[in-house]
Design an enzyme around this catalytic site. Structure first.
Site, short mmCIF file in Angstrom:
data_model
loop_
_atom_site.label_atom_id
_atom_site.label_comp_id
_atom_site.label_asym_id
_atom_site.label_seq_id
_atom_site.Cartn_x
_atom_site.Cartn_y
_atom_site.Cartn_z
N ARG A 167 -9.52 0.78 11.26
CA ARG A 167 -8.28 0.95 12.03
C ARG A 167 -7.62 -0.38 12.38
NH1 ARG A 167 -8.18 6.30 13.36
NH2 ARG A 167 -10.14 7.35 12.98
N ASP B 2 0.89 -1.16 0.00
CA ASP B 2 0.00 0.00 0.00
C ASP B 2 0.92 1.21 0.00
OD1 ASP B 2 -1.54 2.17 0.72
OD2 ASP B 2 -2.53 1.18 2.41
N ASP C 292 -7.60 -7.30 1.58
CA ASP C 292 -7.34 -5.98 2.16
C ASP C 292 -8.14 -5.83 3.44
OD1 ASP C 292 -6.28 -3.39 2.36
OD2 ASP C 292 -8.07 -2.52 1.45
N ASP D 234 -6.76 -0.80 -1.07
CA ASP D 234 -5.69 0.18 -1.31
C ASP D 234 -4.33 -0.47 -1.56
OD1 ASP D 234 -5.17 -0.74 1.21
OD2 ASP D 234 -5.42 1.18 2.22
N ASN E 104 16.05 -7.94 0.15
CA ASN E 104 14.82 -8.74 0.21
C ASN E 104 13.75 -7.88 0.86
OD1 ASN E 104 12.78 -10.65 1.12
ND2 ASN E 104 14.30 -12.24 0.69
N TYR F 270 1.12 0.42 15.23
CA TYR F 270 0.17 0.20 14.15
C TYR F 270 0.48 1.14 12.99
CZ TYR F 270 -4.01 -0.33 11.42
OH TYR F 270 -4.86 -0.56 10.39
N GLN G 197 3.01 4.19 2.63
CA GLN G 197 2.60 3.57 3.91
C GLN G 197 3.35 2.27 4.26
OE1 GLN G 197 -1.76 3.21 5.02
NE2 GLN G 197 -1.28 1.04 4.98
N GLN H 109 -5.88 -28.32 -9.18
CA GLN H 109 -6.13 -29.48 -10.05
C GLN H 109 -4.99 -30.51 -9.96
OE1 GLN H 109 -9.65 -27.64 -10.95
NE2 GLN H 109 -9.16 -29.68 -11.63
N LYS I 173 -2.80 -2.42 8.17
CA LYS I 173 -2.98 -3.86 8.30
C LYS I 173 -2.00 -4.59 7.39
CE LYS I 173 -5.44 -6.13 11.05
NZ LYS I 173 -4.79 -6.11 12.36
N ASP I 174 -1.72 -5.85 7.70
CA ASP I 174 -0.75 -6.63 6.92
C ASP I 174 -1.48 -7.36 5.82
OD1 ASP I 174 1.29 -6.70 9.41
OD2 ASP I 174 -0.74 -7.22 10.01
N TYR J 275 -0.79 -2.17 19.89
CA TYR J 275 0.00 -1.37 18.95
C TYR J 275 -0.74 -0.10 18.55
CZ TYR J 275 2.72 -5.57 18.87
OH TYR J 275 3.48 -6.63 19.27
P1 13P Z 1 -4.78 -0.36 5.31
O1 13P Z 1 -3.88 -1.25 6.10
O2 13P Z 1 -5.50 -1.09 4.22
O3 13P Z 1 -4.05 0.85 4.82
O4 13P Z 1 -5.96 0.14 6.29
C1 13P Z 1 -5.62 0.88 7.38
C2 13P Z 1 -6.76 1.24 8.26
O5 13P Z 1 -6.54 1.41 9.45
C3 13P Z 1 -8.11 1.40 7.74
O6 13P Z 1 -9.02 1.81 8.73
P1 13P Z 2 -14.05 -31.49 -16.07
O1 13P Z 2 -14.63 -32.85 -16.40
O2 13P Z 2 -14.92 -30.34 -16.57
O3 13P Z 2 -12.61 -31.37 -16.43
O4 13P Z 2 -14.11 -31.32 -14.45
C1 13P Z 2 -13.39 -32.19 -13.64
C2 13P Z 2 -13.49 -31.85 -12.21
O5 13P Z 2 -13.09 -32.65 -11.40
C3 13P Z 2 -14.06 -30.58 -11.74
O6 13P Z 2 -14.17 -30.55 -10.35
MG MG Z 3 -3.91 2.19 3.43
MG MG Z 4 -4.66 -2.14 2.62
#
Ligand code: 13P
Ligand code: 13P
Ligand code: MG
Ligand code: MG
Length: 379
Positions: free
Chosen positions: A267, A11, A130, A51, A103, A230, A93, A243, A233-234, A348
């Site tokens: 929140r 986000d 979300d 978001d 990473n 805080y 954010q 399949q 949210k994660d 938090y």
């Molecule tokens: P997000 O983690 O999606 O940004 O939402 C934050 C939040 O506190 C909404 O009320």
């Molecule tokens: P189909 O025969 O359409 O491939 O579907 C197989 C199946 O197991 C669906 O859950």
């Molecule tokens: Mg947000």
């Molecule tokens: Mg979000």
């Protein structure tokens, strides 16, 4: 030839509070990936859920590739600049660290990646949620991979008869990855005992016991464990191969008809049911309700087909209506008891300062206690 699927989401700003990113922001992130991913990635798919912007990439760099992570990080940085220019709310954010360190795990964005030998046909599902956290996928994964009531494939498909191996992470442990492996059906009660606490124990991955192949991978980051407070949210992402030796698409989707209660909504502090929605849907009621989207793909040599929007199907309209009712029922309870998250999650937020200030105003009625004791002694 091995292929890696990586989904990295963040986000980095949204319109009108925490609703959805702007078109320009999405285009900026997408263009950055196209321009700088040339020669590195095979294919990409960009979408938003509430978001959060998710970058889905196919490539041959393996999981945790510094080049792939840097591509996503830089794309989100470029997006943050636009978010600032447009005055979007919460610009940057989820980018909790100043500089990239190889990473994105532990830096704010959510990540789910798996590397595998591509099947001749490689159907898979990409989930993004979300206004909730990674534990939201605990119950759907349990039902899809361990419960015959949900997944008849567990008795009908010889390929699935050996069951699955779950890797579960203790997300409260911040010094490193603390994980446990449990196999089903033998250890199904042990698995349930952990998954009942989705704020602490989160399914990280699921593997076929018949072939050793990986079936699913989910994001496990908890932002408050990174930021110490805080910051949002994660909102998690997840990839599920379907399949053949894995559950059918419909078996993986079915659990979302329950609208189970998850941590999220306003929140990040409430319990509300998880609503399956179409791709690129924003949030609305009570900064929620918590939503989940799912794009289905086929993939060959790392090339993706167009995304099919699984929850856009008319079937889910009835489910959504029911979940909206369930949401309203819970909201009638306001701030009391089960409507809000437990104290361990609220610690938090700003409520701790308030409680601390009130703490000093509490008084124990010593006189009454002493009188009672005196009376007791007299008898
Ligand atoms: P997000 O983690 O999606 O940004 O939402 C934050 C939040 O506190 C909404 O009320
Ligand atoms: P189909 O025969 O359409 O491939 O579907 C197989 C199946 O197991 C669906 O859950
Ligand atoms: Mg947000
Ligand atoms: Mg979000």
């Amino acid at each position: 030839m091995k292929i890696t699927l990586s989904v990295i989401k963040a986000d980095v700003g949204s319109i009108g509070g925490h609703i959805a990113p702007s078109r320009r922001l999405l285009e900026t992130v997408s263009n950055h990936v196209t321009r700088h991913g040339a020669g590195l990635i095979i294919d990409k798919y960009l979408s938003h859920t509430g978001d959060d912007i998710a970058i889905l990439l196919t490539h041959r760099q393996g999981t945790a590739s510094a080049r792939i992570h840097k591509l996503a990080w830089d794309a989100f940085l470029a997006g943050t600049e636009v978010a600032r220019e447009q005055g979007l709310y919460g610009a940057g954010q989820d980018l909790l660290k100043d500089s990239f360190s190889g990473n994105v795990k532990g830096m704010g964005p959510a990540v789910a990646e798996m590397e595998f030998e591509e099947r001749p046909s490689e159907p898979f599902l990409f989930f993004a949620a979300d206004k909730t956290d990674p534990g939201a996928f605990n119950l759907p994964l349990y039902l899809a991979f361990a419960d015959v009531m949900n997944t008849p494939g567990l008795i009908l498909s010889p390929n699935m008869a050996k069951g699955f191996r779950f890797v579960v992470m203790d997300v409260n442990h911040t010094e490193g990855d603390r994980v446990i492996e449990l196999v089903v059906p033998e250890q199904i009660y042990d698995l349930a005992a952990l998954l009942r606490d989705p704020e602490r124990y989160v399914v990280e991955s699921v593997w076929s016991r018949a072939t050793g192949e990986q079936a699913a991978v989910a994001a496990t980051s908890r932002l408050h464990n990174i930021a110490g407070k805080y910051t949002g949210k994660d909102d998690p992402v997840m990839l599920v191969r379907v399949q053949m030796n894995f559950p059918a698409t419909g078996e993986v989707l079915a659990p979302y008809a329950h609208g189970h209660f998850v941590a999220g909504g306003m929140r990040g502090s409430h319990q509300l049911p998880l609503m399956p929605v179409a791709l690129n849907t924003g949030t609305s009621y009570f900064d929620g309700p918590p939503i989940v989207s799912c794009a289905a793909f086929a993939e060959h040599n790392g090339r993706l087909t167009e995304a099919l929007d699984t929850f856009a199907h008319p079937f889910w309209n009835t489910v959504r209506d029911r979940i909206a009712e369930k949401t309203l029922e819970m909201r009638r309870q306001g701030f009391v008891g089960a409507a809000m998250l437990p104290m361990s999650e609220l610690e938090y937020t700003g409520i701790m300062e308030k409680l601390k200030a009130l703490e000093s105003q509490f008084k124990v009625r010593r006189d009454t206690v002493q009188n009672d004791l005196r009376e007791l002694a007299a008898h």
